[in-house]
Design an enzyme around this catalytic site. Structure first.
Site, PDB file in Angstrom:
ATOM      1  N   GLU A 151       0.841  -1.199   0.000  1.00  0.00           N
ATOM      2  CA  GLU A 151       0.000   0.000   0.000  1.00  0.00           C
ATOM      3  C   GLU A 151       0.874   1.246   0.000  1.00  0.00           C
ATOM      4  OE1 GLU A 151      -0.179   2.187   2.672  1.00  0.00           O
ATOM      5  OE2 GLU A 151       1.088   1.067   4.068  1.00  0.00           O
ATOM      6  N   GLU A 155      -1.672   8.909   5.475  1.00  0.00           N
ATOM      7  CA  GLU A 155      -2.689   9.188   6.482  1.00  0.00           C
ATOM      8  C   GLU A 155      -3.201  10.616   6.279  1.00  0.00           C
ATOM      9  OE1 GLU A 155      -2.022   7.989  10.541  1.00  0.00           O
ATOM     10  OE2 GLU A 155      -0.435   6.613   9.918  1.00  0.00           O
ATOM     11  N   CYS A 263       4.794   4.637   9.440  1.00  0.00           N
ATOM     12  CA  CYS A 263       5.529   4.022   8.324  1.00  0.00           C
ATOM     13  C   CYS A 263       7.015   4.340   8.306  1.00  0.00           C
ATOM     14  CB  CYS A 263       4.900   4.446   7.001  1.00  0.00           C
ATOM     15  SG  CYS A 263       3.242   3.808   6.745  1.00  0.00           S
ATOM     16  N   ARG A 336       2.097   7.927  16.714  1.00  0.00           N
ATOM     17  CA  ARG A 336       3.279   7.055  16.696  1.00  0.00           C
ATOM     18  C   ARG A 336       4.520   7.798  16.212  1.00  0.00           C
ATOM     19  NH1 ARG A 336       0.479   2.010  13.697  1.00  0.00           N
ATOM     20  NH2 ARG A 336      -0.723   3.769  12.839  1.00  0.00           N
TER      21      ARG A 336
END
Length: 438
Positions: A151, A155, A263, A336
């Site tokens: 993918e 976000e 990511c 995160r």
């Protein structure tokens, strides 16, 4: 087509909802019964603009279902997507593939017909080989070719990225699997979205290489920003000057407090570990990771230095700082590896009271940063503050009322870590302005 999406987190939920919007019959499976119950009730586990409406529309149309039981969803599926988490493994930084392999074991036990198994999760090179080995070992009687289909969702813009992708990468050498994946993505193919068919290992590496390159661009311009401050140049003009070169491009050349999120930190580390395992170290990415980690801490020191720019100056201990924006980027609730974590901790360690506001990240922030005093809006956060710091460039912070801000703050000091304001406008409002690389 009948699609099963194993994992209803960020990637699985967005992908499943978009596939169902194309007209496919999609079942999203997750072991978290509470999450599935919430999704059935229309409550999203993540913040992503437009996702709640997309899910509601397709669930009402009967194209999108949610389940906790994997076996019934796998039994009649044409394509089974594995979209579970692959967090960094504690201790060594390798990608934790335990969820991927556990899902594979369950798929093997539930297969009743030939199906294509697709790894949507971000996985190191060679993971597809192991998934294939497990399936063949457990179910030699059933054909289940394994495909890599990484993918590339940002976000905050994930639905648009899925429906209008720069490219679709599919890693397989199996003719049947290729035909199935063409059918899965036919709506996008008809819209002329390019589909790149590659070998499976190549596909797995494309994902990591892409994220590492983007992280490198961010880190490069952040180091150039430091040089700009030292020589008296403007990093925004430098960014524009080099970004207009088509070989370089303007995206990801915005100086700031460093990259974070789900990511880039995880994937750069995983790529380094893969390179290490294969005896082919990537020193550029090693430097990127090191520089980015130090960047976040340096931003904490930058804010502490700015506290001396107020009317009273002096030591930071006992002073108050307002942090505007906590998530790693706007239009998400993802905390995160957000730069705000390191900045808030550095301030707290120096004896500074930290007040904060974020449009979507407050719940996660409370759990991750007990040092914070959480506020209802930007002005409550700035009340009594000796410096106000823009950490994340939410739209809500792009047109602050400086007269009101000056009235509630203890000192008119604005630290703009995202360079969203013009110095002249802020200083005209009576503030001391501290930017990045300018």
């Amino acid at each position: 087509m009948r699609i099963t999406m194993i994992g209803s987190g960020y990637v699985g939920l967005v992908s499943g909802a978009c596939f169902s919007d194309f007209g496919h019959q999609v079942t999203c499976v997750d072991k978290d019964a509470g999450k599935i119950e919430a999704l059935r009730a229309g409550r999203m586990p993540i913040y992503e603009p437009g996702l709640d409406d997309l899910v509601a529309t397709n669930a009402a149309a009967g194209r999108l279902r949610f389940a906790t039981e994997l076996a019934p969803a796998v039994a009649d599926a044409d394509a089974i997507f594995i979209a579970v988490g692959t967090p960094s493994r504690r201790g060594d930084g390798h990608a934790d593939l335990s969820y991927v392999f556990a899902a594979t074991e369950e798929i093997a036990a539930a297969l009743t017909r030939p199906s294509v198994v697709v790894t949507k999760s971000t996985v190191p090179v060679g993971t597809g080989d192991e998934v294939e080995r497990i399936l063949r070992e457990k179910r030699p009687d059933t054909a289940a070719p394994v495909v890599s289909n990484p993918e590339f969702l940002r976000e905050g813009a994930a639905i648009g990225d899925f429906k209008r992708p720069d490219r679709i990468v599919v890693g397989t050498d199996d003719p049947h699997a290729r035909a199935v994946m063409q059918d899965v993505y036919r709506p996008l193919y008809l819209g002329e979205s390019p589909i790149l068919f590659t070998g499976r290992r190549t596909s797995e590496l494309i994902k990591y290489a892409a994220n590492a390159f983007l992280a490198t661009k961010i880190t490069f311009i952040n180091e150039i920003a430091d040089l700009c401050e030292a020589v008296g140049a403007d990093v925004q003009e430098v960014s524009r000057g080099i970004g207009l070169d088509n070989r370089i491009g303007r995206k990801f050349l915005h100086a700031g407090p460093g990259y974070g999120g789900s990511c880039f930190p995880k994937d750069t580390l995983a790529l380094l570990k893969t390179a290490e395992d294969f005896g082919s170290p990537i020193q550029i990415v090693e430097a990127v990771v090191k520089v980015n980690d130090s960047r976040k801490r340096a931003m904490g020191r930058k804010v502490l230095a700015a506290l001396g720019a107020g009317a009273e100056g002096g030591e930071p201990r006992g002073k108050t700082v307002a942090l505007l924006g906590l998530t790693f980027k706007p239009n998400t609730d993802d905390m995160r590896d957000a730069p705000s974590l390191a900045i808030a901790q550095a301030l707290a360690d120096a004896g500074v009271e930290v007040r904060a506001y974020d449009p979507e990240g407050m719940d996660a922030a409370r759990a991750m940063m007990p040092v914070l005093t959480c506020c209802r809006d930007a002005y409550e956060a700035a009340t009594g503050a000796d410096a106000t710091v823009i950490v994340t460039e939410w739209d809500a912070f792009r047109a602050l009322d400086f007269a009101r801000l000056k009235e509630v703050a203890a000192a008119p000091v604005l630290v703009d870590l995202r360079n969203i304001y013009r110095r002249e406008a802020v200083e005209a409002a009576g503030f001391t302005y501290v930017a990045v690389g300018r």
